[in-house]
Design a protein around this motif. Structure first.
Motif, mmCIF file in Angstrom:
data_model
loop_
_atom_site.group_PDB
_atom_site.id
_atom_site.type_symbol
_atom_site.label_atom_id
_atom_site.label_comp_id
_atom_site.label_asym_id
_atom_site.label_seq_id
_atom_site.Cartn_x
_atom_site.Cartn_y
_atom_site.Cartn_z
ATOM 1 N N GLY A 63 0.806 -1.211 0.000
ATOM 2 C CA GLY A 63 0.000 0.000 0.000
ATOM 3 C C GLY A 63 0.841 1.264 0.000
ATOM 4 O O GLY A 63 0.436 2.287 -0.574
ATOM 5 N N VAL A 64 2.022 1.187 0.613
ATOM 6 C CA VAL A 64 2.916 2.350 0.635
ATOM 7 C C VAL A 64 3.608 2.525 -0.707
ATOM 8 O O VAL A 64 3.598 3.619 -1.290
ATOM 9 C CB VAL A 64 3.955 2.210 1.762
ATOM 10 N N ILE A 65 4.210 1.448 -1.231
ATOM 11 C CA ILE A 65 5.023 1.611 -2.439
ATOM 12 C C ILE A 65 4.190 1.921 -3.670
ATOM 13 O O ILE A 65 4.662 2.604 -4.587
ATOM 14 C CB ILE A 65 5.911 0.369 -2.704
ATOM 15 N N ILE A 66 2.943 1.456 -3.697
ATOM 16 C CA ILE A 66 2.128 1.697 -4.891
ATOM 17 C C ILE A 66 1.688 3.158 -4.961
ATOM 18 O O ILE A 66 1.303 3.659 -6.026
ATOM 19 C CB ILE A 66 0.905 0.754 -4.921
ATOM 20 N N VAL B 27 6.394 6.544 4.547
ATOM 21 C CA VAL B 27 5.009 6.153 4.826
ATOM 22 C C VAL B 27 4.120 7.388 4.907
ATOM 23 O O VAL B 27 3.011 7.423 4.350
ATOM 24 C CB VAL B 27 4.926 5.344 6.141
ATOM 25 N N ARG B 28 4.595 8.441 5.576
ATOM 26 C CA ARG B 28 3.804 9.671 5.701
ATOM 27 C C ARG B 28 3.544 10.287 4.333
ATOM 28 O O ARG B 28 2.414 10.693 4.022
ATOM 29 C CB ARG B 28 4.555 10.671 6.587
ATOM 30 N N ASN B 29 4.575 10.341 3.502
ATOM 31 C CA ASN B 29 4.411 10.929 2.166
ATOM 32 C C ASN B 29 3.453 10.118 1.304
ATOM 33 O O ASN B 29 2.689 10.668 0.513
ATOM 34 C CB ASN B 29 5.766 11.031 1.468
ATOM 35 N N ALA B 30 3.502 8.782 1.460
ATOM 36 C CA ALA B 30 2.640 7.922 0.643
ATOM 37 C C ALA B 30 1.164 8.147 0.945
ATOM 38 O O ALA B 30 0.334 8.139 0.038
ATOM 39 C CB ALA B 30 3.007 6.452 0.876
ATOM 40 N N PHE B 31 0.840 8.359 2.230
ATOM 41 C CA PHE B 31 -0.574 8.451 2.601
ATOM 42 C C PHE B 31 -1.087 9.881 2.720
ATOM 43 O O PHE B 31 -2.295 10.107 2.811
ATOM 44 C CB PHE B 31 -0.815 7.714 3.916
ATOM 45 N N THR B 32 -0.163 10.868 2.715
ATOM 46 C CA THR B 32 -0.611 12.256 2.790
ATOM 47 C C THR B 32 -0.315 13.030 1.524
ATOM 48 O O THR B 32 -0.766 14.163 1.362
ATOM 49 C CB THR B 32 0.064 12.986 3.974
ATOM 50 N N GLY B 33 0.484 12.401 0.626
ATOM 51 C CA GLY B 33 0.828 13.085 -0.603
ATOM 52 C C GLY B 33 1.883 14.146 -0.422
ATOM 53 O O GLY B 33 2.122 14.968 -1.305
ATOM 54 N N GLY B 34 2.569 14.128 0.728
ATOM 55 C CA GLY B 34 3.593 15.118 1.002
ATOM 56 C C GLY B 34 4.913 14.774 0.335
ATOM 57 O O GLY B 34 5.067 13.730 -0.292
ATOM 58 N N THR B 35 5.861 15.632 0.497
ATOM 59 C CA THR B 35 7.202 15.404 -0.080
ATOM 60 C C THR B 35 8.282 15.694 0.949
ATOM 61 O O THR B 35 9.352 16.156 0.641
ATOM 62 C CB THR B 35 7.422 16.318 -1.298
#
Length: 464
Positions: free
Chosen positions: A218-221, A449-457
């Motif tokens: 779920g994170v890498i995708i 993980v945070r960037n993957a689920f929040t769309g952050g960078t």
């Protein structure tokens, strides 16, 4: 330029044809063991190249880590099938922890087909095959590929290899973006130490281990597609297609190669087992070491292919991803297969010997992660991984051949416990010594993980 990729595709496809027509379509019987091993071996080599081409082509459209994860799952699918076979037999024939505990070790070891003792034996074989595959992946795969990469760098100019003054100090740098895989693998490894404390591998273990892998996927995708790596040969040719053409090519390569590997690995492994037993090698030893070695061969071929293209970073990513899915999905699905076969939610039981096998496998993984936590592996560390693995296998084989029962069983168990302690001590020393690397590794993982689920960078934790 188009002619060369087409010739390469044709040549590799031709490697699979003898087994496709002789062993699958026509199902010819009576072939000698040597011929079967030869044809299936060629089919595995050809299919492995197709897997690698498919993964490299897919990197244009999906995150590289996701493409490598799919490659890893397909490459080790035969290993899943072997373990599922034994877990199914154990469940279908009533190998519960209570029933198996009432049988002696000698009764299980010498069981007749179709008996409860044979079902308990199959349960032990499922665990033995799983632990053997995992230890081969690190003991031969990680160490061997590291040494080969360093050797190849003298001619390939691989930028991932660091050459240092002194004896055995050259090292392979590991992609820091693999921090997510290392952290998830560490979590699964720590959990694995507790599995033998229960009555077997149960649905609770499935929920935790498979849940870890689902979270990882779920994170890498959700990651962005990386800037495309410059490819040559077949992947470059396929990437020149339109998007839907690339998708069709990738799915075609994955589907055909996966099918060929699935159909070829079992006869290949069985042929090797037949050759081995003809030389007096015990059946249990063959199931734990020779069969997994055969089923791991597609994956190792793919990694060698990548290293030869000076893409050792992608090669190691594939090895680490394979270890992660074997150490989560492979263990976790055993209880599911067992429960389906038994008709009720149950636990795949195993004996004291297999409990020790799980502990040593977890300990080896713990030490190997201690090696990689600073994102490199040098010659000394690779040799240590290999020597520890090889010496344990050789010593145990010597015990089985030279010592009679029940002394052989006791001595074999003592060896497993001794090597487990060595692995844990070495791993613990590395983690303490590299605690700053562990902190940074954790920071990178949290940020990913945070960037993957929040769309952050956010990359504040990524500075090295």
């Amino acid at each position: 330029m188009k002619k060369q990729p087409l010739l390469a595709i044709s040549a590799v496809f031709a490697l699979t044809l003898p087994w496709l027509f002789t062993g699958i379509i026509q199902e010819v019987s009576g072939l000698s063991t040597i011929i079967v091993v030869g044809m299936t071996g060629l089919a595995i080599v050809g299919a492995s190249f197709m897997l690698a081409w498919g993964a490299e082509t897919a990197e244009k459209d999906v995150p590289r880590a996701f493409a490598i994860a799919i490659l890893a799952i397909l490459a080790v699918a035969p290993e899943y099938a072997v373990d599922a076979y034994y877990a199914w037999n154990a469940g279908a024939n009533g190998a519960t922890a209570q029933a198996c505990s009432q049988l002696s070790g000698s009764a299980i070891a010498t069981a007749e087909p179709g008996t409860l003792a044979q079902a308990c034996h199959d349960a032990n074989l499922a665990v033995a095959n799983m632990t053997g595959a995992n230890r081969i992946l690190i003991g031969l795969g990680w160490s061997g590929i590291a040494l080969y990469t360093i050797y190849r760098a003298t001619r390939s100019g691989d930028s991932s290899v660091v050459q240092r003054p002194g004896s055995l100090t050259d090292a392979v740098k590991i992609d820091r973006n693999i921090s997510l895989e290392i952290t998830f693998l560490l979590a699964a490894t720590v959990y694995a130490f507790f599995i033998p404390l229960g009555s077997g591998i149960g649905i609770g273990d499935t929920l935790i281990l498979v849940g870890l892998y689902v979270l990882y996927i779920g994170v890498i995708i959700r990651n962005d597609v990386e800037e495309d790596t410059a490819h040559v040969g077949v992947p470059a040719y396929l990437q020149s297609f339109s998007k839907w053409g690339r998708v069709a090519a990738v799915f075609g390569l994955f589907a055909y190669s996966g099918y060929m590997i699935f159909e070829a690995v079992h006869p290949f492994a069985h042929g090797l087992e037949t050759l081995g037993t003809s030389f007096g090698i015990p059946e249990f030893f063959m199931i734990q070491w020779i069969a997994p070695l055969a089923s791991e061969s597609p994956e190792l071929i793919v990694v060698l292919y990548l290293v030869n293209k000076a893409r050792s970073t992608a090669g190691f990513n594939a090895l680490i991803s394979s270890k992660l899915n074997q150490w989560t999905l492979l263990i976790g699905t055993l209880a599911v297969v067992y429960s389906i076969a038994s008709g009720t939610v149950g636990t795949l039981a195993f004996d004291e010997k297999q409990a020790a096998e799980i502990w040593i496998t977890a300990a080896q993984s713990f030490f190997a992660l201690g090696v990689l936590v600073n994102f490199e592996i040098d010659v000394r560390e690779a040799l240590t991984l290999f020597v520890l693995f090889a010496s344990q296998v050789v010593l145990e084989f010597g015990v089985l051949q030279l010592v009679s029962e029940p002394a052989a069983a006791s001595l074999s168990l003592a060896l497993l416990h001794a090597y487990t302690v060595v692995y844990v001590l070495l791993g613990g020393w590395l983690f303490v010594r590299r605690r700053e690397n562990v902190r940074r590794l954790t920071g990178r993982t949290v940020a990913t993980v945070r960037n993957a689920f929040t769309g952050g960078t956010d990359t504040s934790e990524h500075g090295y």
